[in-house]
Motif scaffolding. Structure first.
Motif, mmCIF file in Angstrom:
data_model
loop_
_atom_site.group_PDB
_atom_site.id
_atom_site.type_symbol
_atom_site.label_atom_id
_atom_site.label_comp_id
_atom_site.label_asym_id
_atom_site.label_seq_id
_atom_site.Cartn_x
_atom_site.Cartn_y
_atom_site.Cartn_z
ATOM 1 N N CYS A 1 0.835 -1.205 0.000
ATOM 2 C CA CYS A 1 0.000 0.000 0.000
ATOM 3 C C CYS A 1 0.870 1.255 0.000
ATOM 4 N N ALA A 2 2.124 1.125 -0.394
ATOM 5 C CA ALA A 2 3.041 2.273 -0.419
ATOM 6 C C ALA A 2 2.471 3.355 -1.330
ATOM 7 N N GLY A 3 2.541 4.583 -0.854
ATOM 8 C CA GLY A 3 2.047 5.721 -1.622
ATOM 9 C C GLY A 3 0.566 6.004 -1.441
ATOM 10 N N MET A 4 -0.131 5.139 -0.739
ATOM 11 C CA MET A 4 -1.569 5.332 -0.521
ATOM 12 C C MET A 4 -1.796 6.012 0.825
ATOM 13 N N SER A 5 -2.821 6.844 0.877
ATOM 14 C CA SER A 5 -3.160 7.488 2.152
ATOM 15 C C SER A 5 -4.529 6.991 2.606
ATOM 16 N N VAL B 1 1.298 -6.076 5.598
ATOM 17 C CA VAL B 1 0.840 -4.873 4.905
ATOM 18 C C VAL B 1 1.988 -3.879 4.909
ATOM 19 N N ILE B 2 2.401 -3.430 3.738
ATOM 20 C CA ILE B 2 3.470 -2.441 3.624
ATOM 21 C C ILE B 2 2.830 -1.109 3.262
ATOM 22 N N ALA B 3 3.125 -0.075 4.046
ATOM 23 C CA ALA B 3 2.528 1.243 3.810
ATOM 24 C C ALA B 3 3.549 2.340 4.072
ATOM 25 N N THR B 4 3.335 3.499 3.475
ATOM 26 C CA THR B 4 4.191 4.657 3.720
ATOM 27 C C THR B 4 3.471 5.739 4.514
ATOM 28 N N ASP B 5 2.170 5.639 4.627
ATOM 29 C CA ASP B 5 1.365 6.619 5.361
ATOM 30 C C ASP B 5 1.545 6.397 6.865
ATOM 31 N N ALA B 6 2.064 7.397 7.581
ATOM 32 C CA ALA B 6 2.265 7.272 9.029
ATOM 33 C C ALA B 6 0.961 6.992 9.754
ATOM 34 N N GLY B 7 -0.138 7.477 9.231
ATOM 35 C CA GLY B 7 -1.437 7.226 9.838
ATOM 36 C C GLY B 7 -1.839 5.765 9.807
ATOM 37 N N SER B 8 -1.226 4.991 8.918
ATOM 38 C CA SER B 8 -1.563 3.568 8.820
ATOM 39 C C SER B 8 -1.169 2.810 10.080
ATOM 40 N N VAL B 9 -0.211 3.328 10.832
ATOM 41 C CA VAL B 9 0.218 2.654 12.065
ATOM 42 C C VAL B 9 -0.970 2.507 13.014
ATOM 43 N N ALA B 10 -1.686 3.574 13.230
ATOM 44 C CA ALA B 10 -2.858 3.527 14.104
ATOM 45 C C ALA B 10 -4.067 2.922 13.390
ATOM 46 N N ASP B 11 -4.229 3.237 12.096
ATOM 47 C CA ASP B 11 -5.407 2.782 11.350
ATOM 48 C C ASP B 11 -5.494 1.268 11.264
#
Length: 192
Positions: A12-16, A39-49
């Motif tokens: 999910c890199a680059g997704m917000s 799940v791989i993400a770049t959005d810091a909000g994904s940590v809590a989400d």
């Protein structure tokens, strides 16, 4: 370094928000109970989400590791009978409705709680909003206790994090928490 036997990985890199959770929700249905989704993400909000969503759905959130600017989340799918249904939070208001409320006669009784990450909050927020990122919400509940009996309008970027926050707040006695369902992305009022 966390090491899990991961059965499926989604990028999910680059997704917000809300896209990492949307993709996670779909991907977890493609693995068997007991298997692990990465799940791989770049959005810091994904940590809590991602953590909030997994916990709310009854899945086992194993943890998050940050590597090279990416967040690697790990979730073990619950047994089919152990997962809770994805329930929408009942008390909602649109950004338009919130603007009317903030400009109306009861504006002094309205409190806006912004659960976005600090950098999102600093880029523009509703005047007078209180910033408590979703990932810090449970730890900071004691400072919100004076607002227990107030109508608390909870906002994020798109309505996803704020919905998770409303579930948490309600569980802790904040019965007047209201999700601003369309979030700051649709806010047309003034910001500071």
């Amino acid at each position: 370094m966390i090491e899990y036997a991961v059965d499926k990985i989604i990028d999910c890199a680059g997704m917000s928000c809300p896209m990492p959770v949307v993709k996670t929700k779909k991907a977890i249905q493609q693995i068997n109970p007991g298997q692990v989704l990465g799940v791989i993400a770049t959005d810091a909000g994904s940590v809590a989400d991602v953590k909030s969503w997994a916990s709310r759905m009854g899945h086992h959130f194993l943890g998050t590791e940050e590597r090279e600017g990416k967040y690697h989340h790990y979730i073990r799918r619950a047994h089919a009978d152990g997962a809770e249904p994805d329930t929408r939070y009942a008390l909602t208001i649109s950004t338009e409705g919130l603007m009317e409320r903030l400009n109306g006669p009861q504006h002094d009784e309205s409190v806006v709680l912004d659960v976005r990450e600090p950098d999102e909050f600093e880029s523009g927020h509703i005047k007078g909003a209180i910033s408590v990122p979703l990932g810090q919400l449970e730890y900071r509940l004691p400072e919100l206790k004076p607002l227990l009996d107030k109508e608390l309008f909870v906002i994020c970027r798109s309505g996803s994090r704020s919905e998770s926050a409303c579930h948490i707040l309600t569980k802790h006695g904040f019965t007047k928490a209201v999700n601003v369902s369309d979030g700051m992305k649709d806010w047309l009022g003034p910001t500071e």
